[in-house]
Design an enzyme around this catalytic site. Structure first.
Site, mmCIF file in Angstrom:
data_model
loop_
_atom_site.group_PDB
_atom_site.id
_atom_site.type_symbol
_atom_site.label_atom_id
_atom_site.label_comp_id
_atom_site.label_asym_id
_atom_site.label_seq_id
_atom_site.Cartn_x
_atom_site.Cartn_y
_atom_site.Cartn_z
ATOM 1 N N GLU A 155 -4.812 -9.300 -5.851
ATOM 2 C CA GLU A 155 -4.957 -10.448 -6.758
ATOM 3 C C GLU A 155 -4.311 -10.161 -8.106
ATOM 4 O O GLU A 155 -4.982 -10.142 -9.150
ATOM 5 C CB GLU A 155 -6.425 -10.820 -6.923
ATOM 6 C CG GLU A 155 -7.029 -11.407 -5.681
ATOM 7 C CD GLU A 155 -8.386 -12.056 -5.929
ATOM 8 O OE1 GLU A 155 -8.995 -11.817 -6.987
ATOM 9 O OE2 GLU A 155 -8.831 -12.836 -5.068
ATOM 10 N N GLU A 315 -8.886 -13.201 2.113
ATOM 11 C CA GLU A 315 -10.294 -12.939 1.761
ATOM 12 C C GLU A 315 -11.073 -14.241 1.811
ATOM 13 O O GLU A 315 -10.562 -15.307 1.429
ATOM 14 C CB GLU A 315 -10.437 -12.411 0.334
ATOM 15 C CG GLU A 315 -10.002 -10.999 0.096
ATOM 16 C CD GLU A 315 -10.224 -10.587 -1.364
ATOM 17 O OE1 GLU A 315 -11.100 -11.168 -2.033
ATOM 18 O OE2 GLU A 315 -9.496 -9.707 -1.827
HETATM 19 C C1 GAL Z 1 -11.715 -11.185 -5.055
HETATM 20 C C2 GAL Z 1 -11.215 -9.745 -5.087
HETATM 21 C C3 GAL Z 1 -12.103 -8.854 -4.250
HETATM 22 C C4 GAL Z 1 -13.552 -9.095 -4.546
HETATM 23 C C5 GAL Z 1 -13.849 -10.563 -4.340
HETATM 24 C C6 GAL Z 1 -15.291 -10.933 -4.600
HETATM 25 O O1 GAL Z 1 -11.226 -11.920 -6.123
HETATM 26 O O2 GAL Z 1 -9.907 -9.675 -4.612
HETATM 27 O O3 GAL Z 1 -11.746 -7.506 -4.479
HETATM 28 O O4 GAL Z 1 -13.817 -8.703 -5.856
HETATM 29 O O5 GAL Z 1 -13.073 -11.316 -5.222
HETATM 30 O O6 GAL Z 1 -15.508 -12.292 -4.395
#
Ligand code: GAL
Length: 683
Positions: A155, A315
């Site tokens: 990110e 994710e």
């Molecule tokens: C994302 C990040 C992850 C984790 C996640 C939690 O933005 O890439 O590492 O922190 O959020 O929701």
């Protein structure tokens, strides 16, 4: 031939961020992970995302043995790896020894070590250390049969920051960037209109970053600073890409963050082999669930549109996040629905943050497939495993297909930056929000939409919708002119064609006056002082935002304002130009207005939802199709999604087959709460 998604992998990817580096002293946990992954039909993990201090515990001492062992064990068990470069977070030895790797904020204060996403993209030390570890990782793992791709950093620019560093390295790089762009200070002064408030630059060294401590009202400068920050971070990312490519031919991705203000993802997309992004909608927030659903669909569609190809959902949470004020569990069904929504919009994967909950630190209560206790015996695990099964089942129909919309919406990052800084009629005007409001009715109607920026091709679409195109990039007006001349339908709004690429207002006619057939004059926000409405097809629609005063100059007036001194002014016009036509919506109105207008236009063009269905509120459809074969056949697959918390019934007007059960479906069907049914044509 089996179609490949990433590297040699050919199914729908199901898995997520895996941080065994937090559990290296607990080998039994790693063994349990393997067993549970197989049970949940997990076929791929993302490894090494924040593992720099495990991979290089001391400067110049690398330890990859533990990673090698894990990648190998996973591979032997049929689980592939997307390997990350570890720059998402920096080790203490690095930040402790080399202060220059840390960002400087706009007040000139350098950050202390800690958190993540906080490196200076211009720091020579940071670049060198990154090159060293990335090339070594590529050399060691670039040909491992279990590794299918590269995940650059994590990110980039995220976590509350704006990606900007104001250190002297960055100030100098900004000046160089400007020199290259403008060639002379005269040209720069003209583009930035610096004669305003006596800000004329006489030496390149006088120029600094846009900041609250100094100059942040010269719009041209602000815009260029944003462009620079974007290109600087992208330049760092490109160096990481070069590093992994020095020893590997595997595809490269970098996980994005939907409509992320700081970076023009259309530019980033050119450097990546495959788009991926992290989706965290606020399901069940108590606000309008359908709004959340349509915004999520818009974000997925944006990601697909960046390369006009399928993408990865890198994710998502299998249950809760931990960073909303209130973090609600996904209700039963929502995990499958929201995951299938991604697939419906063009994803070829469902991946999670995270596989296993950590024990300490800020994310210990963030949702994960595996909880602190109970192993596979949890509601979340069962839902994940059930989804894994479903993904395996639908994969043969899904792989090789993509959404191929005939409708596009113009979304342009530089325009977003310019609208935000306009200092004009509505200083809270939020381009993204208006854009999403223009998207929602199409989502409700089950019409897939691509997004293009002002540099993108329009000609492959029948209808192009361009809300708040305030800034016209060079050549954009000509592109629209040719699109409409050749038969395209262009829909735009007030607050368009106001400024050029330098944020200098146009003087004289609107750049598309001939195409739109109107003359623009003033702009206002009457709502809150004097309610007004637009009468269209005998229905009055409330004006909720901007309200432009324009005059028809050849265009046909289709709707007018109803009250106050605006009464009788055109509110909606249509102009025939060449073989096509252009609509101008003079005010921002309640959503049902757009639904009515889109409905009329799509009907006239023979476009609409590809599934023959009578939809009800909260139920929508996305369509993925394969290439058309020699006999003219196109494989199509539809995702019928119910975002209501209660059951909903819809009527199928033709006979379809349920891909998962083989059941024939036609007529009235009842969808359970948060359900998604995957359909194909009945053969
Ligand atoms: C994302 C990040 C992850 C984790 C996640 C939690 O933005 O890439 O590492 O922190 O959020 O929701």
């Amino acid at each position: 031939m089996k179609r490949k998604i990433m590297g040699d992998f050919g199914g729908i990817i199901h898995g997520g961020d895996y941080n065994p580096d937090q559990w290296l002293d607990r080998p039994e946990i790693l063994e349990e992970d393997l067993q549970l992954m197989k049970k949940a039909d997990v076929n791929c993990v993302s490894l090494g995302i924040f593992a720099w201090s495990r991979l290089e515990p001391e400067e110049g001492r690398y330890d990859f043995a533990w990673l090698e062992k894990i990648i190998q064990r996973l591979y032997e068990n049929g689980i592939y790896t997307i390997l990350a470069t570890p720059t998402g977070a920096m080790p203490q030895w690095l930040t402790g020894k080399y202060e220059e790797v840390l960002q400087v904020n706009e007040y000139g204060v350098r950050n202390y070590p800690g958190k993540r996403h906080n490196y200076c993209p211009s720091s020579p030390v940071m670049r060198e250390k990154t090159w060293q570890i990335d090339t070594r990782l590529a050399q060691q793992f670039g040909s491992h049969p279990g590794v299918i791709g590269w995940h650059i950093s994590n990110e980039i620019g995220g976590n509350g920051g704006d990606g900007a560093c104001h250190c002297e390295h960055c100030q100098n790089a900004f000046r160089e960037w400007l020199r290259e762009k403008y060639g002379s200070l005269d040209r720069l002064n003209a583009a930035w209109w610096t004669s305003f408030w006596s800000h004329t630059y006489t030496d390149w060294n006088q120029i600094r970053s846009a900041s609250a401590r100094g100059e942040d009202l010269v719009h041209g400068q602000k815009l260029d600073w944003k462009r620079f920050v974007d290109s600087r971070q992208l330049d760092f990312c490109k160096e990481e890409i070069r590093a992994v490519r020095s020893h590997s031919t595997l595809p490269v991705t970098a996980n994005m963050m939907e409509f992320f203000y700081t970076f023009d993802y259309f530019k980033w997309a050119e450097e990546l082999d495959i788009i991926s992004w992290d989706s965290y909608p606020d399901w069940h927030s108590g606000a309008d669930e359908l709004r959340t659903a349509s915004r999520t669909a818009a974000a997925h569609s944006l990601m697909r549109s960046l390369k006009k190809k399928t993408f990865l959902l890198m994710e998502s949470t299998p249950s809760v996040v931990n960073w909303w004020q209130i973090n609600r569990l996904k209700r039963p069904g929502m995990h499958e629905l929201s995951s299938l929504q991604a697939i419906a919009c063009g994803a070829d994967s469902v991946q999670y943050f995270q596989w296993r909950k950590s024990r300490g630190s800020s994310e210990k209560y963030h949702g994960a497939v595996v909880d602190h206790r109970n192993g596979a015996d949890t509601r979340v695990f069962r839902e994940v495993a059930r989804l894994g099964e479903r993904l395996e089942q639908i994969a043969p129909k899904v792989i090789g297909t993509c959404n191929r919309p005939r409708v596009a919406m113009v979304f342009d990052w530089e325009n977003w930056w310019a609208v935000t800084d306009a200092c004009a009629v509505d200083n809270d005007l939020d381009y993204r929000e208006v854009f999403l409001d223009f998207f929602r009715p199409l989502w409700e109607m089950g019409v897939d939409v691509d997004m293009v920026d002002m540099e993108g091709e329009l000609d492959t679409y029948s209808v192009v919708i361009a809300p708040l195109n305030y800034m016209y990039k060079a050549g954009y007006d000509e592109k629209v002119r040719s699109f409409v001349r050749q038969g395209g339908c262009y829909i735009t709004t007030c607050w368009s064609g106001e400024v050029d690429e330098s944020d200098l207002t146009y003087t004289g006619a609107h750049p598309l006056e001939d195409v739109l057939g109107i003359r623009t004059e003033e702009i206002d926000v009457p709502a809150g002082y004097c309610e007004n409405s637009v009468r269209y097809l005998d229905v009055d629609y409330r004006i909720t935002g901007l309200c432009g005063l324009v005059h028809a100059k050849g265009a046909k007036v289709i709707a007018e304002y109803q009250n106050d001194f605006y009464k009788g002014y055109p509110a909606l016009t249509k102009n025939v130009y060449g073989a096509g036509e252009a609509y101008y919506i003079a005010s921002i109105n309640e959503g049902s207005f757009l639904k009515a207008l889109y409905g009329e236009i799509l009907k006239e063009k023979g476009l609409g939802c590809g599934l023959q269905v009578r939809l009800t509120e909260g139920v929508t459809v996305n369509e993925r199709s394969g290439e058309t074969d020699d006999s003219g056949q196109t494989r199509k697959i539809w995702f019928l999604q119910n975002f209501n918390r209660g059951p909903a019934s819809v009527e199928l007007l033709a006979c379809y087959e349920n891909v998962e059960t083989g059941e024939k479906m036609t007529g009235k069907i009842e969808l359970p709460p948060f359900a998604c049914v995957v359909l194909t044509a009945d053969e």
